[in-house]
Design a protein around this motif. Structure first.
Motif, PDB file in Angstrom:
ATOM      1  N   LEU A 117       1.157  -1.720   0.110  1.00 42.46           N
ATOM      2  CA  LEU A 117      -0.376   0.239  -0.167  1.00 42.46           C
ATOM      3  C   LEU A 117       1.098   1.147   0.262  1.00 42.46           C
ATOM      4  N   SER A 118       1.760   1.054   0.417  1.00 45.06           N
ATOM      5  CA  SER A 118       2.660   2.309   0.451  1.00 45.06           C
ATOM      6  C   SER A 118       3.782   1.996  -0.268  1.00 45.06           C
ATOM      7  N   PHE A 119       3.994   1.929  -1.255  1.00 43.37           N
ATOM      8  CA  PHE A 119       5.195   2.282  -2.201  1.00 43.37           C
ATOM      9  C   PHE A 119       4.021   1.214  -3.390  1.00 43.37           C
ATOM     10  N   TYR A 120       3.074   1.501  -3.238  1.00 42.70           N
ATOM     11  CA  TYR A 120       2.118   1.187  -4.928  1.00 42.70           C
ATOM     12  C   TYR A 120       0.738   1.500  -4.748  1.00 42.70           C
ATOM     13  N   GLY A 121       0.805   1.710  -3.812  1.00 40.74           N
ATOM     14  CA  GLY A 121      -0.544   2.261  -3.686  1.00 40.74           C
ATOM     15  C   GLY A 121      -2.207   1.165  -4.094  1.00 40.74           C
ATOM     16  N   ALA A 122      -2.915   2.960  -3.997  1.00 39.57           N
ATOM     17  CA  ALA A 122      -4.530   2.040  -3.109  1.00 39.57           C
ATOM     18  C   ALA A 122      -5.106   1.823  -4.783  1.00 39.57           C
ATOM     19  N   ASP A 123      -4.593   1.989  -6.042  1.00 42.93           N
ATOM     20  CA  ASP A 123      -5.294   1.952  -7.820  1.00 42.93           C
ATOM     21  C   ASP A 123      -5.082   1.322  -7.946  1.00 42.93           C
ATOM     22  N   ALA A 124      -5.939   0.165  -8.581  1.00 42.09           N
ATOM     23  CA  ALA A 124      -5.852  -0.910  -9.074  1.00 42.09           C
ATOM     24  C   ALA A 124      -5.251  -1.163 -10.607  1.00 42.09           C
ATOM     25  N   ARG A 125      -4.104  -2.541 -11.059  1.00 41.49           N
ATOM     26  CA  ARG A 125      -3.235  -1.412 -12.261  1.00 41.49           C
ATOM     27  C   ARG A 125      -2.932  -2.734 -13.111  1.00 41.49           C
ATOM     28  N   PRO A 126      -3.148  -2.376 -14.612  1.00 39.88           N
ATOM     29  CA  PRO A 126      -3.773  -3.323 -15.363  1.00 39.88           C
ATOM     30  C   PRO A 126      -2.222  -3.585 -15.361  1.00 39.88           C
ATOM     31  N   VAL A 127      -1.992  -4.571 -16.355  1.00 36.27           N
ATOM     32  CA  VAL A 127      -0.910  -5.481 -17.207  1.00 36.27           C
ATOM     33  C   VAL A 127      -1.159  -6.348 -18.303  1.00 36.27           C
ATOM     34  N   GLU A 128      -0.425  -5.396 -19.864  1.00 41.04           N
ATOM     35  CA  GLU A 128      -1.243  -6.052 -21.219  1.00 41.04           C
ATOM     36  C   GLU A 128      -0.869  -7.889 -21.031  1.00 41.04           C
ATOM     37  N   ALA A 129      -2.118  -8.311 -21.542  1.00 38.43           N
ATOM     38  CA  ALA A 129      -1.466  -9.531 -22.395  1.00 38.43           C
ATOM     39  C   ALA A 129      -0.079  -9.220 -23.188  1.00 38.43           C
ATOM     40  N   PRO A 130       0.780 -10.620 -23.113  1.00 40.99           N
ATOM     41  CA  PRO A 130       1.506 -10.834 -23.773  1.00 40.99           C
ATOM     42  C   PRO A 130       1.284 -10.345 -25.710  1.00 40.99           C
ATOM     43  N   PHE A 131      -0.041 -11.208 -25.761  1.00 44.29           N
ATOM     44  CA  PHE A 131      -0.325 -11.268 -27.359  1.00 44.29           C
ATOM     45  C   PHE A 131      -2.515 -11.304 -27.229  1.00 44.29           C
ATOM     46  N   SER A 132      -2.843 -10.530 -27.976  1.00 49.23           N
ATOM     47  CA  SER A 132      -4.663 -10.447 -27.403  1.00 49.23           C
ATOM     48  C   SER A 132      -5.241 -11.302 -28.751  1.00 49.23           C
ATOM     49  N   TYR A 133      -4.745 -12.413 -29.277  1.00 52.87           N
ATOM     50  CA  TYR A 133      -5.240 -13.747 -30.378  1.00 52.87           C
ATOM     51  C   TYR A 133      -6.270 -13.843 -29.918  1.00 52.87           C
ATOM     52  N   ARG A 134      -8.161 -14.054 -30.524  1.00 58.20           N
ATOM     53  CA  ARG A 134      -8.757 -15.044 -30.195  1.00 58.20           C
ATOM     54  C   ARG A 134      -8.753 -16.079 -31.305  1.00 58.20           C
ATOM     55  N   ILE A 135      -8.959 -16.913 -30.437  1.00 53.65           N
ATOM     56  CA  ILE A 135      -9.675 -18.249 -31.039  1.00 53.65           C
ATOM     57  C   ILE A 135     -10.681 -18.537 -31.334  1.00 53.65           C
ATOM     58  N   GLN A 136     -11.540 -18.961 -32.768  1.00 48.85           N
ATOM     59  CA  GLN A 136     -12.634 -18.946 -33.011  1.00 48.85           C
ATOM     60  C   GLN A 136     -13.368 -20.558 -32.283  1.00 48.85           C
TER      61      GLN A 136
END
Length: 293
Positions: A117-136
């Motif tokens: 909480l002290s060093f990162y903070g209270a906000d939720a933060r996203p991490v981008e996925a390494p790829f964003s393909y979709r399988i049909q």
């Protein structure tokens, strides 16, 4: 959308939950199985892995896969180092007394949480996925990354099983699990083995967190629910049982995904709690655990 597509989607989401749960519960089960320590801080190691994943993934620019791979390697290592130091400084000095270690890991939980909480903070933060393909699939497209999470979890589980059953390290861990005094008499450094097991359990939780953080954002309070579900998994599967952990994680993951989609997440949690109660009443050692002699 008809019933079939909903069921398939719920099953896939449940398998993703089961994949992450099985890794986290395996770490919890290993620590208890070998050290007889109930690690209440296990959820905070999971949270710390997610927070570090955000930090490492934002260090580098370029393609998201570069930062994610860096996080996938370094986050579990850093968390394992923190757990190793905590074990040496705290748990070993308590001689692994069950009551004292529970209190100590509760204290560790709050220390890690407040530092985040002290060093990162209270906000939720996203991490981008390494790829964003979709399988049909027949009815809809599904995230290839979520399927990769299931595959990565299976690889890690098989790797852990091979280490535990086919290597000298696994043999030493099993020796300390069955008889600590005899293992020490044969020259096995039990304290270092315990520290390694505690670090390995934390690393598995951190690895699970790195896998899930592109789907669920990193937050300093994110360790609570996975910790509860992990305890449910290891109680149902049997403490110290790898097979039981996998089966129980799939059972809880699928029920959570399907019941949450067709009814409500609260009902899914109630069902999991009911299953724990039934196991404790009719088979206290868990579905695949060994009865105490």
């Amino acid at each position: 959308m008809a019933f079939g597509p909903y069921l398939l989607l719920a099953t896939l989401e449940g398998l993703v939950t089961a994949a992450v749960l099985s890794l986290m519960a395996l770490g919890l089960s290993l620590v208890f199985g070998v050290m007889r320590v109930v690690n209440v801080a296990h959820g905070e190691f999971y949270m710390l892995g997610a927070v570090l994943a955000w930090w490492f993934s934002t260090m580098l620019g370029g393609h998201p896969a570069v930062g994610f791979l860096l996080a996938l390697v370094l986050s579990p290592l850093v968390v394992a180092a923190v757990a190793f130091v905590a074990e040496r400084l705290v748990l070993s000095r308590l001689n692994y007394e069950p009551e004292a270690t529970i209190v100590a890991t509760i204290g560790l939980l709050y220390i890690i949480q407040q530092l985040a909480l002290s060093f990162y903070g209270a906000d939720a933060r996203p991490v981008e996925a390494p790829f964003s393909y979709r399988i049909q699939l027949p009815w809809f497209g599904y995230s290839a990354y979520k399927l990769a999470v299931i595959a990565a979890s299976m690889v890690m589980m098989i790797g852990t099983w091979l280490v535990l059953t086919r290597t000298k390290i696994g043999l030493v861990m099993r020796a300390t699990q069955y008889d600590r005094e005899t293992a020490q008499a044969f020259g096995i450094p039990v304290g270092k083995v315990y520290a390694g097991v505690f670090a390995l359990g934390a690393a598995l939780a951190a690895f699970a967190a790195v896998l899930i953080v592109p789907i669920q954002q990193a937050h300093y309070l994110m360790g609570h629910d996975p910790l509860l579900l992990s305890f449910i998994v290891v109680i149902i599967g049997g403490l110290g049982s790898l097979r039981g952990t996998v089966v129980a994680a799939i059972l809880i993951g699928l029920s959570d995904g399907i019941v949450s989609m067709f009814f409500s997440p609260t009902l899914a949690k109630m069902l999991a709690t009911f299953l724990v109660a039934m196991v404790l009443v009719f088979r206290p050692q868990g579905l695949f655990g060994a009865a105490a002699r």
